[in-house]
Design a protein around this motif. Structure first.
Motif, mmCIF file in Angstrom:
data_model
loop_
_atom_site.group_PDB
_atom_site.id
_atom_site.type_symbol
_atom_site.label_atom_id
_atom_site.label_comp_id
_atom_site.label_asym_id
_atom_site.label_seq_id
_atom_site.Cartn_x
_atom_site.Cartn_y
_atom_site.Cartn_z
ATOM 1 N N GLU A 105 -27.311 -3.068 20.851
ATOM 2 C CA GLU A 105 -26.606 -1.844 20.493
ATOM 3 C C GLU A 105 -25.089 -1.994 20.600
ATOM 4 N N GLU A 150 -27.162 7.077 12.057
ATOM 5 C CA GLU A 150 -28.442 7.784 11.855
ATOM 6 C C GLU A 150 -29.628 6.844 12.040
ATOM 7 N N ARG A 152 -29.910 4.332 13.922
ATOM 8 C CA ARG A 152 -30.099 4.053 15.355
ATOM 9 C C ARG A 152 -30.407 5.321 16.149
ATOM 10 N N ASN A 153 -30.438 6.447 15.476
ATOM 11 C CA ASN A 153 -30.658 7.758 16.118
ATOM 12 C C ASN A 153 -29.547 8.121 17.092
ATOM 13 N N TRP A 154 -28.325 7.677 16.807
ATOM 14 C CA TRP A 154 -27.167 8.058 17.609
ATOM 15 C C TRP A 154 -26.528 9.322 17.044
ATOM 16 N N LYS A 156 -27.556 12.774 14.492
ATOM 17 C CA LYS A 156 -28.614 13.521 13.827
ATOM 18 C C LYS A 156 -27.989 14.268 12.645
ATOM 19 N N ALA A 173 -26.519 12.425 19.045
ATOM 20 C CA ALA A 173 -27.849 12.542 19.649
ATOM 21 C C ALA A 173 -28.146 11.270 20.440
ATOM 22 N N ASN A 174 -29.027 11.372 21.420
ATOM 23 C CA ASN A 174 -29.480 10.224 22.214
ATOM 24 C C ASN A 174 -28.301 9.421 22.767
ATOM 25 N N LYS A 175 -28.241 8.119 22.470
ATOM 26 C CA LYS A 175 -27.142 7.264 22.950
ATOM 27 C C LYS A 175 -25.793 7.750 22.413
ATOM 28 N N ALA A 177 -24.877 10.813 22.000
ATOM 29 C CA ALA A 177 -24.441 11.894 22.877
ATOM 30 C C ALA A 177 -23.925 11.344 24.200
ATOM 31 N N ASP A 178 -24.575 10.283 24.708
ATOM 32 C CA ASP A 178 -24.099 9.651 25.946
ATOM 33 C C ASP A 178 -22.688 9.093 25.756
#
Length: 187
Positions: A105, A150, A152-154, A156, A173-175, A177-178
């Motif tokens: 990542e 998108e 990687r779903n980072w 949305k 989203a997910n990572k 958002a982190d």
């Protein structure tokens, strides 16, 4: 010259400039975590090529985030240290790097526009707003970056139906958002 004012946060222009070199965030995070400021230990701590790493190091010197440590190191193998602005930027870089511990990542994190985009999508934003906030970005670069995030779903992507003409919005989203939480943007 770009004036950098940081206090555990940075503005989007500074973030765009900082992340324009692949290894800049990594170098700052390593210096923050105590890796010696010589080129060999820093290079060994990353999978970077010498050329790319050296370009990132020079970039950080130009941004006045790191400087040669006077009286230390050999002229051909200098030692570097964080400047006061660099220490504050290094805190942010360390938080960003800590949010993505996976090497696979990290490749996405090193891309030019990943971090600046993630910094802006705490709340849903339209493509046109992102483009205007990231002034030098092209439509194609923004579109490609959003697609990669998108995948990687980072980020949305949702379609906003409340307006007369539906339009997509993008939100971390997910990572993603982190990473967004690790960056504290001013304004």
């Amino acid at each position: 010259m770009l004036k950098i004012k940081l206090l555990y946060f940075m503005d989007i222009k500074t973030l765009v400039n900082l992340t324009s070199r692949a290894w800049s965030l990594n170098i700052l995070a390593l210096l923050h975590s105590g890796v010696p400021g010589r080129q060999a230990p820093l290079l060994e701590a990353t999978p970077a090529s010498r050329t790319s790493f050296s370009a990132s190091l020079d970039h950080l010197v130009q941004l006045k985030l790191i400087e040669r440590n006077p009286g230390h190191g050999h002229p051909l193998r200098p030692e570097f240290r964080l400047t006061p602005a660099g220490r504050e930027a290094a805190i942010v870089a360390h938080r960003i790097m800590a949010a993505v511990p996976d090497d696979k990542e990290l490749a996405l994190l090193r891309r030019n526009w990943t971090v600046p985009i993630l910094a802006l999508v705490k709340k849903p934003k339209r493509f046109s707003i992102l483009k205007s906030d990231l002034a030098p970005i092209t439509d194609r670069a923004l579109s490609n970056s959003l697609h990669q995030l998108e995948d990687r779903n980072w980020v949305k992507r949702e379609i906003e139906l409340s307006a007369r003409a539906p339009f997509p919005t993008y939100c971390a989203a997910n990572k993603g958002a982190d990473i967004n939480h690790a960056i504290a943007l001013r304004g």
